[in-house]
Design an enzyme around this catalytic site. Structure first.
Site, short mmCIF file in Angstrom:
data_model
loop_
_atom_site.label_atom_id
_atom_site.label_comp_id
_atom_site.label_asym_id
_atom_site.label_seq_id
_atom_site.Cartn_x
_atom_site.Cartn_y
_atom_site.Cartn_z
CG HIS A 59 -3.63 2.75 -2.27
ND1 HIS A 59 -4.25 2.71 -1.10
CD2 HIS A 59 -4.95 2.66 -2.82
CE1 HIS A 59 -5.56 3.31 -0.71
NE2 HIS A 59 -6.39 3.00 -2.24
CD GLU A 80 -9.76 4.21 -1.36
OE1 GLU A 80 -10.60 4.69 -0.78
OE2 GLU A 80 -8.38 3.61 -0.82
CG ASP A 138 -1.98 0.71 1.23
OD1 ASP A 138 -2.29 2.25 0.85
OD2 ASP A 138 -3.14 -0.24 1.01
#
Length: 545
Positions: free
Chosen positions: A279, A343, A206
């Site tokens: 990420h 995202e 991440d």
């Protein structure tokens, strides 16, 4: 009416009020004797008597079958670790006085189902696969009353025919935001196995860390696995170096192989998640040439949130990702590789001449098309290696490889659209499966969490098949899983507290036939089941009225 009551009633020896009290008390005693199996089996029938389990009891792999021997060895280890029973394992013919595991490929119970028969003479578990034999053994383990002394354990006589409702019954463990030791992960796998869960979705990369050793790119872990602790702001200075102390850790390939093998012995598949194209801050800090912009940050970020950093769309970056995936595939033999896809901020792509040129070649002015291109390219690579890509619901777009699996986390709409388009789906909506949410509205008495509110009954009430799907589309719903994101869960004990007993509830959602679910009944069984969690040293949240 209960035995012995009717003759006394005929003799006129009880008032109606006293009789009512007797019936209630007797019914409660019967209920207390009922097996508190979780998840609730499909069919269970009680019989007379009980089987005496002792130190001399042997687990027999009937016929010497290799799969039965493997299940027997794992169950023996499980009984030793949790009950202190050192049961011998043998191969041979089924015999009285023993626990007999019989693999029968023609069994009608399916790939993970089993039949368990307990009589005063012997115990038999029959299943088509090692997984089914193991699950039958887990049910057997649950049938031992944990209040019994080790020298006088008994198991009630009964028969159970059981199989899971869904093929995917899992949990996401976020080891990127906060690192968990390999020893904790092995313990966590035991807790999952005790509830017949079969997928550990392991979130390994991440923005805040890269936790998986990739030998071709050592800076991923020498740089990407370390950061200033979240919230510290670099204030904890090591006087020896004059620099902030770093937090982190990573999993060597040798360690990963051990964890994957340990999981497989417990019928659990480990699905790694390598986040892309967003990420990606930790990887870019290690190798800045992977970035979509010319001057990316070169330190792993310490705090939470959604960062702009994305992988570039250069061929060299795809070569890097294919190298990473090749090493990942070698470590994780399961069919699925999770590639994230959630995202993704497109701003850096729009700053890139290469990305803008690619948009023109795709005849599109929509940057979302760039993510579709990215996902298609990675998905095709995984298909060429015999694997299936799994992605969060943002990956769903025309052209997504048909083999790709979609995880529906932003509600259920993504799962509905994916299933209607012919994709397999795993239902993971925040509303019912996000265990990083608070368990009580009295948040001052709870560990710090990301927000939200997800009580036990809401988890149990979840129905993974959306009503908008017809019967054919519903077949694309592989199952469901819980999520424990660890931004605010810094210790293993906190992770357990946030997960249990909500994961216990979700295990029954994923296993038990829908028509047999009953929250009041589940809560009664759960009250007894908590003793099992204590035995395996799980830091669960206590039940509240």
């Amino acid at each position: 009416m209960l035995p012995g009551v009717r003759p006394l009633l005929r003799a006129g020896r009880f008032s109606s009020a006293l009789l009512s009290l007797l019936i209630v008390a007797s019914a409660c005693a019967v209920a207390q004797d009922e097996p508190a199996v979780i998840p609730n089996p499909a069919k269970i029938a009680r019989a007379a008597g009980e089987f005496a389990l002792g130190r001399a009891t042997t687990i027999v792999a009937v016929g010497g079958d290799a799969e039965a021997r493997g299940a027997a060895a794992t169950l023996a280890e499980f009984f030793r670790k949790t009950r202190g029973l050192r049961l011998a394992v043998a191969a041979g013919e089924a015999r009285d006085g023993e626990i007999n595991l019989r693999r029968d490929a023609s069994s009608a119970s399916g790939a993970e189902g089993y039949r368990l028969e307990v009589t005063p003479r012997r115990i038999e578990v029959t299943a088509a696969t090692r997984a089914g034999l193991f699950y039958g053994g887990i049910t057997l383990w649950q049938l031992i009353a944990f209040s019994q002394p080790r020298e006088a354990m008994t198991i009630p006589a009964l028969s159970i025919d059981d199989a899971p409702r869904f093929a995917w019954r899992g949990l996401l463990l976020d080891s990127a935001r906060h690192y968990q030791s390999p020893q904790f992960i092995l313990k966590f796998l035991d807790a999952m196995a005790a509830h017949k869960l079969n997928v550990l979705h392991w979130h390994l990369t991440d923005d805040q860390a890269w936790r998986l050793e990739i030998r071709k790119y050592p800076r991923l872990t020498s740089v990407g696995a370390w950061r200033v602790p979240a919230g510290a702001g670099g204030r904890d200075i090591d006087p020896a170096t004059g620099r902030p102390r770093l937090y982190g850790g990573y999993y060597s390939q040798e360690t990963v192989r051990g964890i994957v093998a340990y999981a497989a012995a417990r019928a659990i598949t480990v699905v790694p998640e390598i986040e892309m194209p967003g990420h990606a801050s930790a990887a870019i800090a290690a190798y800045p040439q992977l970035a979509a912009i010319a001057a990316p940050a070169t330190r792993v970020p310490a705090d939470w949130g959604i960062y702009d950093n994305v992988y570039s769309l250069e061929d060299s970056t795809f070569a890097f990702l294919e190298d990473v995936l090749a090493e990942t595939i070698a470590l994780f033999p399961g069919a699925y590789i999770h590639i994230g896809g959630d995202e993704v901020v497109k701003a850096q792509w729009l700053q890139s001449a290469r990305s803008r040129a690619l948009m023109r070649s795709l005849a599109s002015d929509d940057p979302e098309r760039l993510q579709t291109y990215f996902t298609q390219r990675i998905g095709r690579y995984l298909e060429s290696r015999g694997r299936r890509a799994v992605g969060w619901d943002e990956v769903l777009a025309p052209g997504l490889p048909r083999s790709a699996v979609v995880m529906s986390w932003r509600g259920i709409d993504g799962g509905v659209a994916a299933a209607q388009a012919g994709h397999d789906v795993v239902m993971t909506p925040t509303s019912n499966t996000y265990f990083d949410y608070y368990q009580s509205q009295d948040t001052a008495r709870e560990p710090l969490a990301i927000g939200g509110f997800l009580p036990l009954d809401t988890v149990y009430a979840y129905e993974p098949i959306p009503p908008a799907l017809d019967s054919l589309q519903a077949r694309h719903v592989l199952g469901t899983q819980g999520q424990i994101w660890t931004e605010y869960q810094r210790t293993p004990r906190n992770v357990e507290y946030m997960v249990f007993p909500r994961l216990v509830a979700l295990s029954e959602v994923a296993w038990t036939p829908r028509e047999q679910k009953d929250f009041a009944d589940f809560r009664g069984r759960l009250a007894k089941h908590l003793a099992r969690l204590a035995v395996i040293d799980v830091n669960y949240r206590r039940l509240t009225p």
